[in-house]
Enzyme design. Structure first.
Site, PDB file in Angstrom:
ATOM      1  N   ASP A   1       0.858  -1.179   0.000  1.00  0.00           N
ATOM      2  CA  ASP A   1       0.000   0.000   0.000  1.00  0.00           C
ATOM      3  C   ASP A   1       0.896   1.231   0.000  1.00  0.00           C
ATOM      4  O   ASP A   1       1.941   1.238   0.665  1.00  0.00           O
ATOM      5  CB  ASP A   1      -0.849   0.054   1.270  1.00  0.00           C
TER       6      ASP A   1
ATOM      7  N   HIS B   1       4.734  -7.475  -0.014  1.00  0.00           N
ATOM      8  CA  HIS B   1       4.377  -8.764  -0.590  1.00  0.00           C
ATOM      9  C   HIS B   1       4.980  -8.921  -1.981  1.00  0.00           C
ATOM     10  O   HIS B   1       5.482  -7.964  -2.562  1.00  0.00           O
ATOM     11  CB  HIS B   1       2.856  -8.900  -0.644  1.00  0.00           C
TER      12      HIS B   1
ATOM     13  N   SER C   1       8.506   3.532   5.152  1.00  0.00           N
ATOM     14  CA  SER C   1       9.636   3.758   4.273  1.00  0.00           C
ATOM     15  C   SER C   1       9.229   3.610   2.823  1.00  0.00           C
ATOM     16  O   SER C   1       8.102   3.928   2.452  1.00  0.00           O
ATOM     17  CB  SER C   1      10.788   2.823   4.615  1.00  0.00           C
TER      18      SER C   1
END
Length: 294
Positions: A98, A155, A260
């Site tokens: 995201d 992911h 980050s």
């Protein structure tokens, strides 16, 4: 002085102060506080964070904040399985996280665009590894910034087998938009890990970039990757069959303790980015990121 001028002055000051901050000390302290098991510290920080950054707790696997051992446990929370569905088409390369797309496009003459007027080289980013430099010098890249309110697990964009991981020590500049546009070679200067995978689309690298107050970077196969002695270190998985690591599309490969940036690299020129994406586009894990050009 106009408000716009005042804002520019504040931004220049903030970016300039980054050079003076004891970055690693601040980040270690943030990590200690974030890991503290005290319910008072945990609940105070979590409630403030949810309100400040409008965190969607209805997506979290555990919605009750009392179920988290610490603030960092909350920060790296898992999501409900249905919160980030994957495209049925297995050829679709999906977003690894995201966040907000900072940049997305071709790697030209071995260089990656950071922001207007700033770029950096693949060689710098990958710790001067000759193989990686040659592999990705004319490929595709995408940079995703994970803001404080985003989900912070990373992911796999597509299924891959781990070949190599490189830990590269460095600074811990903040990676928000202000610093991204004012600190040259930001992502090639910060502490980071480069994870090389073999995929059906050729070599792919996922670069997890550290930042100010990021407690640590973790991978599912290595755990926390922050050597006590800050020296570049290479982990080779090719010559050790027992250490084979294969991660499927959409499965977790790592996480940040505090926010980050993730940079994804593809080597081949037959990978096309999702045409609706551009700098400043919001994106979520599992949404289309790129496609094979065939």
């Amino acid at each position: 002085m106009k408000n716009s001028d005042k804002t520019k002055v504040k931004e220049r000051l903030f970016a300039g102060l980054q050079y003076l901050f004891p970055q690693h000390t601040i980040s270690r302290l943030a990590g200690l506080i974030g890991d503290h098991p005290s319910p008072v510290i945990r609940d105070t920080l979590i409630k403030w964070w949810i309100k400040k950054y409008n965190v969607a707790m209805d997506e979290a696997l555990h919605e009750d904040i009392a179920s988290y051992k610490s603030f960092n446990d909350f920060f790296t929370r898992s999501l409900k399985p249905e919160a980030r569905p994957l495209p049925e088409d297995q050829r679709v390369i999906v977003s690894p996280a995201d966040g907000t797309v900072s940049q997305l496009g071709n790697i030209t003459s071995g260089r990656i665009v950071q922001a207007k007027g700033f770029d950096f080289s693949i060689e710098e980013l990958c710790g001067a590894d000759d193989t990686l430099t040659k592999t990705f010098s004319s490929g595709l890249f995408g940079t995703i910034y994970l803001s404080p309110g985003d989900y912070h697990r990373v992911h796999m964009p597509c299924t891959g087998e781990l070949q190599k991981m490189i830990y590269i020590p460095g600074r811990l500049f903040s990676v928000n938009d202000v610093c991204n546009q004012r600190i040259p070679r930001l992502f090639a200067r910060n502490e980071r890990i480069v994870c090389l995978f073999d995929t059906d689309y050729g070599p792919m690298a996922i670069v997890m970039v550290g930042a100010l107050i990021v407690g640590s970077i973790e991978t599912v196969w290595q755990g926390e990757v922050t050597p006590v002695r800050r020296k570049q270190k290479v982990y080779d998985y090719v010559d050790e069959p027992k250490a084979s690591v294969i991660i499927k599309r959409g499965d977790e490969m790592g996480r940040f303790k505090l926010g980050s940036t993730v940079i994804v690299l593809f080597a081949r020129d037959n990978i096309c980015p999702e045409e609706t994406l551009n700098p400043s586009s919001k994106i979520q894990l599992g949404q289309p990121f790129a496609y094979p050009d065939h």
